[in-house]
Design an enzyme around this catalytic site. Structure first.
Site, short mmCIF file in Angstrom:
data_model
loop_
_atom_site.label_atom_id
_atom_site.label_comp_id
_atom_site.label_asym_id
_atom_site.label_seq_id
_atom_site.Cartn_x
_atom_site.Cartn_y
_atom_site.Cartn_z
N SER A 258 0.83 -1.20 0.00
CA SER A 258 0.00 0.00 0.00
C SER A 258 0.87 1.27 0.00
O SER A 258 1.70 1.43 -0.89
CB SER A 258 -0.92 -0.05 1.23
OG SER A 258 -1.97 0.84 1.09
N ARG B 202 -11.73 6.42 9.96
CA ARG B 202 -11.19 5.07 9.97
C ARG B 202 -12.25 4.06 9.52
O ARG B 202 -11.95 3.11 8.80
CB ARG B 202 -10.70 4.72 11.38
CG ARG B 202 -10.17 3.32 11.53
CD ARG B 202 -8.95 3.09 10.65
NE ARG B 202 -8.27 1.83 10.97
CZ ARG B 202 -7.19 1.40 10.35
NH1 ARG B 202 -6.64 2.13 9.40
NH2 ARG B 202 -6.63 0.27 10.68
N ASP C 217 -8.77 -6.71 -4.32
CA ASP C 217 -8.33 -5.39 -3.85
C ASP C 217 -8.90 -4.32 -4.79
O ASP C 217 -8.49 -4.20 -5.93
CB ASP C 217 -6.80 -5.35 -3.85
CG ASP C 217 -6.24 -4.03 -3.30
OD1 ASP C 217 -7.03 -3.09 -3.08
OD2 ASP C 217 -5.02 -3.97 -3.08
N HIS D 222 -7.83 -5.48 0.00
CA HIS D 222 -6.54 -4.80 0.10
C HIS D 222 -5.72 -5.30 1.29
O HIS D 222 -4.50 -5.45 1.20
CB HIS D 222 -6.80 -3.30 0.21
CG HIS D 222 -5.56 -2.48 0.27
ND1 HIS D 222 -4.63 -2.45 -0.75
CD2 HIS D 222 -5.09 -1.65 1.23
CE1 HIS D 222 -3.66 -1.62 -0.42
NE2 HIS D 222 -3.89 -1.13 0.78
N ASP D 223 -6.39 -5.55 2.42
CA ASP D 223 -5.70 -5.95 3.64
C ASP D 223 -5.04 -7.32 3.54
O ASP D 223 -4.33 -7.72 4.46
CB ASP D 223 -6.68 -5.95 4.82
CG ASP D 223 -6.57 -4.67 5.64
OD1 ASP D 223 -5.71 -3.84 5.30
OD2 ASP D 223 -7.35 -4.49 6.59
#
EC number: 2.3.1.31
Lengths: 204, 389
Positions: B161, B231, B327, B360-361
Site C-alpha cells: 500500500s 477510519r 483489492d 486490500h488488507d
C-alpha cells in the site's frame, strides 16, 4: 499450457540454440521448465511471460522472473531488441493473432525461436483423411471444441509466414514422435510430413 | 480520559520507546514543499544483525497507519508487530539471516517527526504548521537513516500500500541503492477514487469540533469522533464485498430482532465502530491528514514527464510486484501498469496476482501464495546477491 507437458521434447532443442549468458524472454513460459533449464545450464538472464496465473505464481515461488500476461496484448510494452532471444515454444498456435505475435518477437529479440506442433504431420492428415475428424493425439490432446489451439499451421505454412514478415530462417529442425531430430538434409515436404514438431531460429 | 490518551500518544511521539535518530540543524530534511525540516528525528526498529559486507539489509516500509514496530510488540497497543506473520526468526523474511530495518515515516506519530511532535520554535505541537510531507520526503529521510547504518545498497526494500509507494520511490530515486524491490498491493499514483475516500476521511476529522483547526492538544482534546468515522470509512475500502458478506452477512449484533433505532443492530456496524474506536487510541488525527495527503500527491509518472517507464530507466533492480484479485483500492491493473513500465525499461520483473476475497488488507494476512512468492523472489535475489542461505 497449450500442449501436453510430458511431450515437451522441444525444450532441449530450444535450449541448445541459446548461448550462455544470453538475455532471454520466454513467451508462454508455462511452469517455467525452459527458463529453469536455461538458468541452470546456461546462466541466462531469463524472463517469462505466462497467461495462466497459476503457472506464474509457481514460477515466481521457484525464484524465476515471470509476469502474468498475454502474448497477444502485452508484447507491445517491451522495447526493441531488448533481448538476445525471444522464445515462443508451443504457444504460437494458441495465440489470437500469430502473425502479429511473430512480428513482435522479431522486434523485441535479436533472434526469435519458435517451436510449434506441425499440423501437416501424417497422423493429422490420416485422421482427417480416413476418419474425417479433427485429430486428438498424445501431442494434441484436446477436442476441437475445447482446444486452446486456435491457429494450427503446418511447417510449410510457417515458412510462408516467415517470408511474409521478412524473417530469415537461420536454423530449422523437425522432431519426430520420439523427439528425435529428422535428418537435416531432408526437403521441406519430408519434414512437413514426418515432423511432429518444428523448431525455428529466426532473425530479421 | 481523552486528555490522558492524548498524553500517552504524545510520549511515543517525542520520546519513543524505540531507537531514534536525531538530525540537527546541520542535516535538515529537504521537503518537496520547498522548505527544510530541521531539526527532525526518525524512530526505527531493527531486527537481526548487519553482516560485515553490509549486504543483508532489508528495509520495510509501512502503510498509512503502520509504524516501525513491524516484528515486535507495539508499545501503544500491546499487540504483536504488524507483519510478524512474515518477518522474524525462521520466518519467510528470516531475521537470523537478514538485517531488517523499519522506520516510522516522517509525518507519522510513533516517534518520527510529525504534526504531533513538538515544534522547537513554539514548544507546542506542530499541528498544521508542519509542511505537507510527500512519499519522496519520507524516502529521503529513510535514505539518511540508511546512510547512518553505513549501508550502501539495500538487499531489498519491501512494503504494501503506502509502503509500496515508498518502495517504488526508492527504486526510482535511488536505483543504485536498491538490489531488489517488492512493492505489494500498491500503485504508481493514487487514483481519483482513492483521493476521494481520503478526502471523506479528512473532512470527517476536520468537521469534529474537537479538532480545533488542528490545535486540539492545546485545548486538551482530540477529534476522536471524526477520526473514528474516517477510519470506519477507510476500513471498508481495505476489505471486499465478498469478505464482508462472508464474515458478517446481515447478522444481528447480540440481539434477536431489529430494534427500529440507530443502535448497531448489525454485526458489521458494531465491527466498524470497534475499528474506529480502537484506532483513535493509537493514532494522531493530524498525522492521519498528513499521511493521506502524501498518498494523494504520489504520482511517479508525473515526476518523470508523464512516462512511468522513465522513472525506472536503466534500472538494475530486480522487481517483484504482487496484487490481490479482490483489492479494489489498488486493483491489479495498477500493478500491471507498473509491470508494463518496467518491461519498457527492460527491468527484471516478476508479477504475481493472488486470488483471495480478503481485499486490500490481504497483504497483512497469512496468505500462503503471497508468502510463496516472497520466498521465491527473496531466495533467488539472495543467490544473485551472493548471500548464503
Amino acid at each position: 499450457m497449450s500442449v501436453n507437458r510430458d511431450q515437451r521434447v522441444d525444450l532441449e532443442v530450444v535450449a541448445n540454440l541459446i548461448p550462455p549468458q544470453s538475455r532471454v524472454l520466454d513467451v508462454g513460459s508455462g511452469d517455467g521448465s525452459l527458463l529453469e533449464l536455461l538458468q541452470d545450464t546456461k546462466q541466462v538472464d531469463g524472463r517469462g511471460l505466462e497467461l495462466s496465473q497459476r503457472g506464474v505464481n509457481e514460477c515466481v515461488a521457484r525464484g524465476l522472473s515471470v509476469i502474468q500476461g498475454d502474448a497477444d496484448k502485452d508484447l507491445e510494452f517491451y522495447p526493441d531488441k531488448g533481448f538476445d532471444f525471444v522464445v515462443l515454444s508451443q504457444t504460437l498456435q494458441a495465440t489470437r493473432n500469430p502473425k502479429l505475435v511473430l512480428d513482435e518477437l522479431l522486434r523485441i529479440g535479436n533472434r526469435a525461436i519458435v517451436s510449434f506442433p506441425n499440423f501437416g504431420h501424417w497422423r493429422v492428415r490420416l485422421s482427417l483423411f480416413i476418419q474425417g475428424r479433427m485429430p486428438v493425439t498424445k501431442d494434441l490432446p484436446y477436442s476441437w471444441y475445447d482446444t486452446p489451439n486456435i491457429h494450427f499451421c503446418t511447417i510449410r505454412d510457417f515458412v510462408n509466414l516467415c517470408d511474409e514478415l521478412g524473417a530469415t530462417v537461420e536454423k530449422a529442425t523437425a522432431l519426430d514422435a520420439a523427439g528425435q531430430k529428422i535428418g537435416l538434409s531432408m526437403p521441406w515436404w519430408f519434414w512437413n510430413f514426418f515432423g511432429q514438431q518444428a523448431v525455428f531460429l529466426l532473425k530479421r | 480520559m481523552a486528555v490522558l490518551r492524548a498524553r500517552k500518544t504524545n510520549n511515543e511521539v517525542d520520546q519513543p520507546s524505540s531507537p531514534v535518530l536525531r538530525f540537527g540543524s546541520d542535516k535538515p530534511l529537504k521537503l518537496d514543499a520547498g522548505t527544510l525540516l530541521s531539526p527532525f528525528q526518525i524512530a526505527y526498529q531493527t531486527y537481526g544483525t548487519l553482516n560485515d559486507a553490509r549486504s543483508n539489509a532489508i528495509l520495510v516500509c509501512h502503510a498509512l497507519t503502520g509504524d516501525q514496530h513491524v516484528a515486535s510488540t507495539n508499545p501503544v497497543t500491546g499487540k504483536p508487530g504488524w507483519w510478524e506473520v512474515l518477518i522474524g526468526p525462521g520466518k519467510i523474511i528470516d531475521t537470523n539471516r537478514f538485517f531488517v530495518i523499519c522506520s516510522n515515516v516522517i509525518g507519522g506519530c510513533l516517534g518520527s517527526t510529525g504534526p504531533a511532535s513538538t515544534n522547537p520554535a513554539t514548544d507546542k505541537p506542530y499541528g498544521l504548521d508542519l509542511p505537507i510531507i510527500t512519499i519522496r520526503d519520507m524516502v529521503r529521510a529513510q535514505q539518511m537513516l540508511i546512510d547512518h547504518f553505513g549501508i550502501e545498497k539495500l538487499f531489498c526494500v519491501l512494503g504494501g500500500s503506502m509502503g509500496g509507494m515508498q518502495v517504488l520511490e526508492w527504486a526510482s530515486s535511488y536505483p543504485e541503492r536498491v538490489f531488489s524491490a517488492l512493492p505489494i498491493a500498491t500503485g504508481a499514483r493514487h487514483s481519483s477514487q482513492n483521493i476521494a475516500f481520503h478526502e471523506v476521511g479528512r473532512q470527517a476529522v476536520m468537521a469534529d469540533p474537537d479538532w480545533h483547526g488542528g490545535k486540539y492538544f492545546e485545548h486538551g482534546k482530540r477529534p476522536e469522533k471524526g477520526l473514528a468515522v474516517a477510519r470506519m470509512a477507510a476500513h471498508i475500502t481495505y476489505l471486499s464485498e465478498a469478505a464482508l458478506h462472508r464474515k458478517f452477512g446481515r447478522n444481528l449484533q447480540d440481539r434477536e430482532a431489529l430494534t427500529f433505532g440507530f443502535d448497531a443492530d448489525f454485526q458489521i456496524e458494531s465491527y466498524l465502530r470497534h475499528q474506529g474506536m480502537t484506532f483513535v487510541d493509537r493514532f494522531d488525527a493530524n498525522s492521519y491528514l498528513y499521511m493521506t495527503r502524501s498518498m494523494d500527491y504520489f504520482d511517479l509518472a508525473a515526476d518523470h514527464g508523464g512516462r512511468l517507464a522513465d522513472a525506472f530507466a536503466g534500472t538494475k533492480t530486480r522487481f517483484c510486484l504482487v496484487s490481490f484479485t479482490s483489492d479494489w483500492l489498488f486493483p491489479t491493473e495498477e500493478s500491471r501498469s507498473i509491470v508494463h513500465a518496467l518491461n519498457a525499461a527492460g527491468a527484471s520483473v516478476s508479477f504475481v496476482e493472488i486470488e483471495t476475497d480478503r481485499g486490500h488488507d490481504a497483504f497483512l494476512l497469512d496468505e500462503p501464495e503471497l508468502f510463496a512468492a516472497i520466498n521465491g523472489f527473496i531466495g533467488s535475489a539472495a543467490r544473485a546477491r551472493g548471500l548464503s542461505a
